[in-house]
Design a protein around this motif. Structure first.
Motif, short mmCIF file in Angstrom:
data_model
loop_
_atom_site.label_atom_id
_atom_site.label_comp_id
_atom_site.label_asym_id
_atom_site.label_seq_id
_atom_site.Cartn_x
_atom_site.Cartn_y
_atom_site.Cartn_z
N SER A 74 0.85 -1.18 0.00
CA SER A 74 0.00 0.00 0.00
C SER A 74 0.88 1.22 0.00
N GLN A 75 0.29 2.39 -0.25
CA GLN A 75 1.07 3.62 -0.37
C GLN A 75 0.38 4.71 0.42
N ALA A 76 1.15 5.43 1.24
CA ALA A 76 0.60 6.53 2.02
C ALA A 76 1.54 7.70 1.94
N GLY A 77 1.04 8.83 1.42
CA GLY A 77 1.85 10.03 1.33
C GLY A 77 3.04 9.87 0.42
N GLY A 78 2.98 8.97 -0.59
CA GLY A 78 4.07 8.80 -1.54
C GLY A 78 5.17 7.88 -1.06
N VAL A 79 5.07 7.38 0.19
CA VAL A 79 6.09 6.49 0.73
C VAL A 79 5.49 5.10 0.89
N ALA A 80 6.21 4.10 0.40
CA ALA A 80 5.68 2.74 0.44
C ALA A 80 5.62 2.24 1.88
N THR A 81 4.51 1.59 2.20
CA THR A 81 4.39 0.95 3.50
C THR A 81 4.61 -0.54 3.31
N ALA A 82 4.71 -1.25 4.41
CA ALA A 82 4.95 -2.69 4.32
C ALA A 82 3.76 -3.38 3.66
N PRO A 83 4.02 -4.35 2.78
CA PRO A 83 2.91 -5.06 2.12
C PRO A 83 2.12 -5.88 3.12
N ARG A 84 0.88 -6.16 2.76
CA ARG A 84 0.06 -7.02 3.61
C ARG A 84 0.57 -8.45 3.53
N THR A 85 0.48 -9.15 4.63
CA THR A 85 0.89 -10.55 4.66
C THR A 85 -0.19 -11.38 5.35
N TYR A 86 -0.13 -12.67 5.09
CA TYR A 86 -1.07 -13.60 5.72
C TYR A 86 -0.30 -14.88 6.06
N THR A 87 -0.52 -15.38 7.26
CA THR A 87 0.11 -16.64 7.68
C THR A 87 -0.86 -17.79 7.44
N VAL A 88 -0.42 -18.73 6.64
CA VAL A 88 -1.27 -19.86 6.26
C VAL A 88 -1.63 -20.68 7.50
N GLN A 89 -2.93 -21.01 7.60
CA GLN A 89 -3.44 -21.82 8.70
C GLN A 89 -3.76 -23.23 8.19
N ALA A 90 -3.87 -24.17 9.10
CA ALA A 90 -4.24 -25.54 8.73
C ALA A 90 -5.60 -25.53 8.05
N GLY A 91 -5.71 -26.21 6.92
CA GLY A 91 -6.96 -26.29 6.19
C GLY A 91 -7.14 -25.20 5.14
N ASP A 92 -6.21 -24.24 5.08
CA ASP A 92 -6.31 -23.17 4.08
C ASP A 92 -5.99 -23.69 2.68
N SER A 93 -6.56 -23.04 1.69
CA SER A 93 -6.19 -23.29 0.29
C SER A 93 -5.85 -21.95 -0.34
N LEU A 94 -5.03 -21.99 -1.38
CA LEU A 94 -4.62 -20.74 -2.04
C LEU A 94 -5.84 -20.02 -2.63
#
Length: 248
Positions: A74-94
């Motif tokens: 994401s971008q705020a004020g022209g400076v890049a912020t850290a991308p969103r992440t997700y930790t895979v849980q048991a039973g998840d699918s892509l």
């Protein structure tokens, strides 16, 4: 000695004295000139100005680096912020994770270097791309009337290309036909040989040298993202084929 003789002797002495003084003066001048010639001409005295104080050089303030955000953050004020992440849980699918975050499974797999979408493991951290990011491996195709168009590598300016195919049984001249987008960009084909049935012509986004069947738009670099619509119109300006770069 009478008076006349005395006066004569006095005058002679005066003349001799004057003569001796004159000769002595001439000898003195002659010696002075000789010394000056031997010593050479006197060099003129040059006034040396006082050394000027050095001028202070102004310092240049360092500019703050502005980080351009990629499609995966994401971008705020022209400076890049850290991308969103997700930790895979048991039973998840892509596919389920992609649906949760509103992105396509292909884009999610590409963003994380996943070759087999069935091989994700609990605890694995996935980078979640922007919802409008495009899967570079995908293509989009639409057909109407006498033409089919296909968009390849959307989202990568250097390799974006539109392939236009004549699917009719008659040759068609593309002179003054246009390709435009919902981003207010337009390309107009110049006079060229008619496109025979089954033949195709490629229109690249980047700049380059045109050939008979390869044309280069040279448009302002701007990625085609999800939601961009490609409009192929005839010489009268009437749309012939519309193609939207959709997420599915």
């Amino acid at each position: 000695m009478n008076r006349s003789q005395f006066v004569f002797v006095l005058l002679v002495n005066v003349l001799v004295t004057v003569l001796l003084v004159s000769v002595g003066f001439l000898l003195y001048e002659h010696r002075s000139i000789g010394r000056q010639i031997a010593a050479g001409p006197e060099e003129p005295q040059v006034a040396i100005p006082a050394e000027a104080a050095p001028t202070a050089v102004p310092t240049v303030e360092a500019e703050e680096a502005v980080v351009q955000a990629s499609g995966f953050g994401s971008q705020a004020g022209g400076v890049a912020t850290a991308p969103r992440t997700y930790t895979v849980q048991a039973g998840d699918s892509l596919g389920a994770i992609a649906e949760t975050f509103g992105v396509s499974p292909g884009v999610l797999a590409s963003a994380n270097g996943i070759v087999n979408p069935d091989l994700i493991t609990p605890g694995q951290i996935l980078v979640i791309p922007s919802p409008d990011a495009v899967d570079e491996g995908r293509s989009w195709t639409a057909t109407a009337d006498s033409f089919a168009i296909e968009v390849l590598h959307a989202g990568t300016y250097a390799s974006e290309v539109i392939v236009i195919v004549n699917v009719s049984d008659q040759p068609v001249s593309l002179a003054n036909w246009t390709v435009s987008t919902s981003l207010d960009e337009e390309y107009r084909f110049d006079a060229m040989a008619p496109l025979s049935p089954g033949d195709s012509i490629r229109l690249m986004s980047r700049a380059g040298t045109d050939t008979a069947y390869d044309k280069f738009w040279g448009r302002t670099p701007r990625e085609w993202t999800i939601g961009t619509t490609i409009i192929f119109a005839n010489a009268s300006g009437a749309p012939v084929v519309l193609l939207e770069i959709s997420p599915s």
